[in-house]
Design an enzyme around this catalytic site. Sequence first.
Site, PDB file in Angstrom:
ATOM      1  N   GLU A  89       0.730  -1.122   0.025  1.00 34.76           N
ATOM      2  CA  GLU A  89      -0.009  -0.082   0.014  1.00 34.76           C
ATOM      3  C   GLU A  89       0.850   1.135  -0.147  1.00 34.76           C
ATOM      4  OE1 GLU A  89      -2.050  -1.440   3.818  1.00 34.76           O
ATOM      5  OE2 GLU A  89      -1.271   0.594   4.516  1.00 34.76           O
ATOM      6  N   CYS A 102       3.613   8.451   0.622  1.00 35.44           N
ATOM      7  CA  CYS A 102       4.328   7.700   1.455  1.00 35.44           C
ATOM      8  C   CYS A 102       4.511   6.328   0.875  1.00 35.44           C
ATOM      9  CB  CYS A 102       3.774   7.427   2.900  1.00 35.44           C
ATOM     10  SG  CYS A 102       4.560   6.159   3.877  1.00 35.44           S
ATOM     11  N   CYS A 109       7.089  -6.784   6.425  1.00 37.53           N
ATOM     12  CA  CYS A 109       8.640  -6.428   7.034  1.00 37.53           C
ATOM     13  C   CYS A 109       9.024  -7.276   8.219  1.00 37.53           C
ATOM     14  CB  CYS A 109       8.250  -4.931   7.695  1.00 37.53           C
ATOM     15  SG  CYS A 109       9.702  -4.244   8.320  1.00 37.53           S
ATOM     16  N   CYS A 113       8.567  -4.521  14.781  1.00 37.66           N
ATOM     17  CA  CYS A 113       7.891  -3.229  15.680  1.00 37.66           C
ATOM     18  C   CYS A 113       6.471  -3.801  16.134  1.00 37.66           C
ATOM     19  CB  CYS A 113       7.967  -1.934  15.131  1.00 37.66           C
ATOM     20  SG  CYS A 113       9.765  -1.793  14.354  1.00 37.66           S
ATOM     21  N   CYS A 116       3.295  -2.011  15.152  1.00 36.71           N
ATOM     22  CA  CYS A 116       3.080  -1.941  13.712  1.00 36.71           C
ATOM     23  C   CYS A 116       2.400  -2.892  12.987  1.00 36.71           C
ATOM     24  CB  CYS A 116       4.455  -1.697  13.089  1.00 36.71           C
ATOM     25  SG  CYS A 116       4.400  -1.548  11.284  1.00 36.71           S
ATOM     26  N   GLY A 156       7.588  -1.897   5.063  1.00 39.59           N
ATOM     27  CA  GLY A 156       8.998  -2.222   4.968  1.00 39.59           C
ATOM     28  C   GLY A 156       9.954  -1.401   5.555  1.00 39.59           C
ATOM     29  N   SER A 188      13.179   6.748   5.863  1.00 40.14           N
ATOM     30  CA  SER A 188      12.847   6.463   7.377  1.00 40.14           C
ATOM     31  C   SER A 188      13.435   5.005   7.667  1.00 40.14           C
ATOM     32  CB  SER A 188      11.692   6.640   7.765  1.00 40.14           C
ATOM     33  OG  SER A 188      11.465   6.081   8.921  1.00 40.14           O
ATOM     34  N   SER A 211      13.132   6.027  13.163  1.00 38.12           N
ATOM     35  CA  SER A 211      12.063   5.801  13.858  1.00 38.12           C
ATOM     36  C   SER A 211      12.596   5.161  15.237  1.00 38.12           C
ATOM     37  CB  SER A 211      11.238   4.474  13.537  1.00 38.12           C
ATOM     38  OG  SER A 211      10.877   4.758  12.210  1.00 38.12           O
ATOM     39  N   LEU A 212      12.736   6.479  16.275  1.00 35.17           N
ATOM     40  CA  LEU A 212      13.083   6.185  17.325  1.00 35.17           C
ATOM     41  C   LEU A 212      12.414   5.671  18.411  1.00 35.17           C
ATOM     42  CD1 LEU A 212      15.958   6.950  18.551  1.00 35.17           C
ATOM     43  CD2 LEU A 212      15.179   8.956  19.570  1.00 35.17           C
ATOM     44  N   HIS A 213      11.388   6.382  18.658  1.00 37.32           N
ATOM     45  CA  HIS A 213      10.180   5.841  19.567  1.00 37.32           C
ATOM     46  C   HIS A 213      10.405   5.545  20.989  1.00 37.32           C
ATOM     47  CE1 HIS A 213       8.139   6.061  15.552  1.00 37.32           C
ATOM     48  NE2 HIS A 213       8.921   4.735  15.154  1.00 37.32           N
ATOM     49  N   ASN A 287      -2.010   5.547  15.628  1.00 37.08           N
ATOM     50  CA  ASN A 287      -3.148   4.868  15.005  1.00 37.08           C
ATOM     51  C   ASN A 287      -3.741   3.754  15.812  1.00 37.08           C
ATOM     52  OD1 ASN A 287      -4.372   6.932  13.193  1.00 37.08           O
ATOM     53  ND2 ASN A 287      -2.547   6.834  11.955  1.00 37.08           N
ATOM     54  N   CYS A 330      -0.296   2.255   9.157  1.00 36.33           N
ATOM     55  CA  CYS A 330       0.609   1.789   7.974  1.00 36.33           C
ATOM     56  C   CYS A 330       0.403   0.216   8.092  1.00 36.33           C
ATOM     57  CB  CYS A 330       1.988   2.178   8.282  1.00 36.33           C
ATOM     58  SG  CYS A 330       2.997   1.142   7.097  1.00 36.33           S
TER      59      CYS A 330
HETATM   60  S1  SF4 Z   1       7.503   0.549  11.694  1.00 34.84           S
HETATM   61 FE1  SF4 Z   1       8.743   0.167   9.861  1.00 34.84          FE
HETATM   62  S2  SF4 Z   1      10.382  -1.128  10.504  1.00 34.84           S
HETATM   63 FE2  SF4 Z   1       8.882  -1.388  12.086  1.00 34.84          FE
HETATM   64  S3  SF4 Z   1       7.683  -3.391  11.546  1.00 34.84           S
HETATM   65 FE3  SF4 Z   1       6.669  -1.450  10.831  1.00 34.84          FE
HETATM   66  S4  SF4 Z   1       7.322  -1.257   8.738  1.00 34.84           S
HETATM   67 FE4  SF4 Z   1       8.766  -2.498   9.733  1.00 34.84          FE
END
Ligand code: SF4
Length: 338
Positions: A89, A102, A109, A113, A116, A156, A188, A211-213, A287, A330
């Site tokens: 997507e 995006c 992936c 994470c 995600c 990804g 990113s 992507s620090l988070h 989200n 995402c």
């Molecule tokens: S945040 Fe990005 S790197 Fe982490 S699992 Fe999701 S798509 Fe993969």
Amino acid sequence: MNNIFNYTREKLEKEFVELGYKKFMSSQVLDWLYKKRNYNIDDYSNIKKENREFLKSQYSFDLIKIEKVEEDTDVKKFLFRLLDGQKIEAVLMYHGYGLSLCVSSQVGCNMGCKFCESGRLKKVRNLETYEMVEQVLLISDYVKGRIDSIVVMGIGEPFDNYDNVINFLSIINDDKLLAIGARHITVSTCGLVPKIKEYASFPLQVNLAISLHAPNDEIRKKIMPIANAYSINEVIDAVKYYSNKTNRRVAMEYILLDGINDSVKCANELADLLNGVNAYVNLIPYNETSHIEYKASSEHQIKVFFDTLKQRGVDVTTRRRFGSKISAACGQLRSKEI
Ligand code: SF4
């Protein structure tokens, strides 16, 4: 057969010459594809029929397909079916300054994470360059508008598909092709340290987002398995290396998760971590999705976190919330389909 959208201008010119054709034919072909947006070789009236036959025999002009579009006022989400039936997507956002897209870089992936939706579905394969280029072309055709900026932040980990992503960046930046300014392109990564360093040597002035988070390894390891491979200090050192070498400021993406990483203590720790780093923080309201236990931080908590960073002198923004009515997280649209 190699897809024509895998080629940079230089590579196509070189290949045509090696195969005994005029370099000029490459400009003609690329003009049909990227300027006239006509993907049917039979229409290429300024190219001799025998040369068109050669093109057909040598290159694939196949396109991925838009299978579904979900729309909200300021966002459109596209589900693509790839030539092998896999799905990815891309999300188009309407900002005051233009259209930002995006794009995805892999089918699934492997980074896992925990917050995600994309990471719930493991990587099937890398995307080839043409599959990224065509996301941009087909969406631009669909909305009949120019895409002003690109973020490689969809499904990804872009640096796990480094060579294809770098090739993609060269193609979309080329002023004879998609002409998207390097400063309007951002990649990113969740923090693949060796690749951040390699990216520092990439000659285009494209941007980097991390992507620090989390402000420390303890929290980061809970939500991002990559933190077991590279510590937060290694990531910060790589960011410093990158910004020293390129003179560019890095975006630190920080998704606020209720009760996980959104306390005042975390904000202060983050400010300490970024002291002396050429970076700004982009706070992202989460989200929520039904499959994942994490909850979004409240508006109040986001404000407190934001204000704490500001008071500590950190440059900070909060990302606008897009598309709450559609599958905005995402990977959500794809995982719903699968
Ligand atoms: S945040 Fe990005 S790197 Fe982490 S699992 Fe999701 S798509 Fe993969």
